[in-house]
Write a protein that holds these residues in place. Sequence first.
Motif, mmCIF file in Angstrom:
data_model
loop_
_atom_site.group_PDB
_atom_site.id
_atom_site.type_symbol
_atom_site.label_atom_id
_atom_site.label_comp_id
_atom_site.label_asym_id
_atom_site.label_seq_id
_atom_site.Cartn_x
_atom_site.Cartn_y
_atom_site.Cartn_z
ATOM 1 N N GLY A 38 0.814 -1.211 0.000
ATOM 2 C CA GLY A 38 0.000 0.000 0.000
ATOM 3 C C GLY A 38 0.850 1.263 0.000
ATOM 4 O O GLY A 38 0.584 2.201 -0.761
ATOM 5 N N LEU A 39 1.882 1.304 0.844
ATOM 6 C CA LEU A 39 2.757 2.479 0.895
ATOM 7 C C LEU A 39 3.524 2.635 -0.422
ATOM 8 O O LEU A 39 3.695 3.754 -0.930
ATOM 9 N N PHE A 40 4.005 1.536 -0.941
ATOM 10 C CA PHE A 40 4.736 1.540 -2.202
ATOM 11 C C PHE A 40 3.861 2.083 -3.336
ATOM 12 O O PHE A 40 4.295 2.923 -4.145
ATOM 13 N N THR A 41 2.601 1.655 -3.377
ATOM 14 C CA THR A 41 1.682 2.085 -4.427
ATOM 15 C C THR A 41 1.355 3.569 -4.300
ATOM 16 O O THR A 41 1.361 4.302 -5.304
ATOM 17 N N VAL A 42 1.081 4.018 -3.097
ATOM 18 C CA VAL A 42 0.759 5.436 -2.893
ATOM 19 C C VAL A 42 1.937 6.312 -3.304
ATOM 20 O O VAL A 42 1.762 7.372 -3.921
ATOM 21 N N MET A 43 3.141 5.881 -2.992
ATOM 22 C CA MET A 43 4.324 6.677 -3.345
ATOM 23 C C MET A 43 4.488 6.777 -4.855
ATOM 24 O O MET A 43 4.752 7.862 -5.390
ATOM 25 N N LEU A 44 4.307 5.641 -5.583
ATOM 26 C CA LEU A 44 4.606 5.632 -7.010
ATOM 27 C C LEU A 44 3.520 6.240 -7.879
ATOM 28 O O LEU A 44 3.841 6.845 -8.919
ATOM 29 N N ILE A 45 2.251 6.113 -7.515
ATOM 30 C CA ILE A 45 1.209 6.579 -8.435
ATOM 31 C C ILE A 45 0.378 7.732 -7.885
ATOM 32 O O ILE A 45 -0.492 8.239 -8.601
#
Length: 399
Positions: A38-45
């Motif tokens: 979830g954190l990875f996704t929020v950061m990238l997109i």
Amino acid sequence: MDSGTATVSHGFMDGCYLKDDAYNGAATLVSFHLLRFGLFTVMLIVVGPFVFRIVAAFFDLERDFKSIVDHFDDVTGGLMYVYILFTLGNYSHTFGWVTVVFYFVGLLAYSALSWLPFMAVSIPTWRTWSAEAWLVNTIGLVLILVGAGFHIRWASQAEILQWYLPLFVLATASVWSPVIVKWLQHYCIDNCPDALGIERRTRWAALAIVIPRSGAARRKYQAEEEHQLAVLRERAEQYAATREPSATRQSRGSDNDCDDDSYRPLSMAIGTTPVATQRSSDTGTAMPNTNNNSTSRLNMPHEPPAQPHAITLTHTQKQEMIERKLRNLHYNNANSDGSMPLYRYQLHLHHWQIFYILAFFTRFDEFASRACAGVVLGIFTHGHAAYGLDPLMERKGER
């Protein structure tokens, strides 16, 4: 399993791995951690693209205009890329503050480079690069090769080099395989465009098999023929009505009153009786029609067509039916009776594609590897945030 027992991975091709092994997950192909994902996704997109668009607007950096729909498409399309990258790139174990810090370093540093006038270039235009552009891109290539050398060394220490390098070649297939596809497309256009009609040939084969055995097809063909016959009959009746008044037709009592050669063959061909008389089968004399509705047969309503009977289509009829159906194939973007939309393409390798591939292989629990992961992820974000997830092959004449 007891809560104190640790799950151990035994190879690079093992399944989903959730806990540490000797290489902190580097030896496992698939791993997933919901919170980190979830954190990875929020950061990238979400966060990364938003920060770039604000900075780009402040300094008026090069970028494409994007509407709300464009941003929505970037988010929904990016979810697929991010999920694949996270599960196959070992970010379940390596994603942390080091990756986050160097992510924004890579994003902002590449944004600054793109702000330089001589860096407003693309890979397809490499022949026209200035000396400054060549210098900067050469330094970038050297840094990538140095980083690749360290990662190959770590892969050898983790005893996964036999998987690491072949999978890197497989991942880069998205870059080199379009070269083959483009060559094949242009070769077929120039030498054998008909070979691209394999779907039409497949449909032809299906119709050739089905139509001779299909009772429904035979009945449909017969119905078409009967419809044409009904049209001819109606035209004949209209023609007869214009040749003589209806009162004259009603008063005639013998065949001698209907000797018009131009009308008789047409009426006989379609099975109508143009006179309102009946001939006695015994005496051969003309007898008046005693029907209460003493009107001409031509003025009576059409008789219902005869019931369909089994027919056998000739070879020519079958071919005509097949060709008629082949002219109406269900292509939404082309007229199947005309030329197919065959285009020439050119390759346009984008930096988002290059650094997206590299991000799969920064999978080691080393500070330098995590830092490299952040940098390549930042450059990947710059590409899709500034321009979108553009394809590798573009039609010639289009951007």
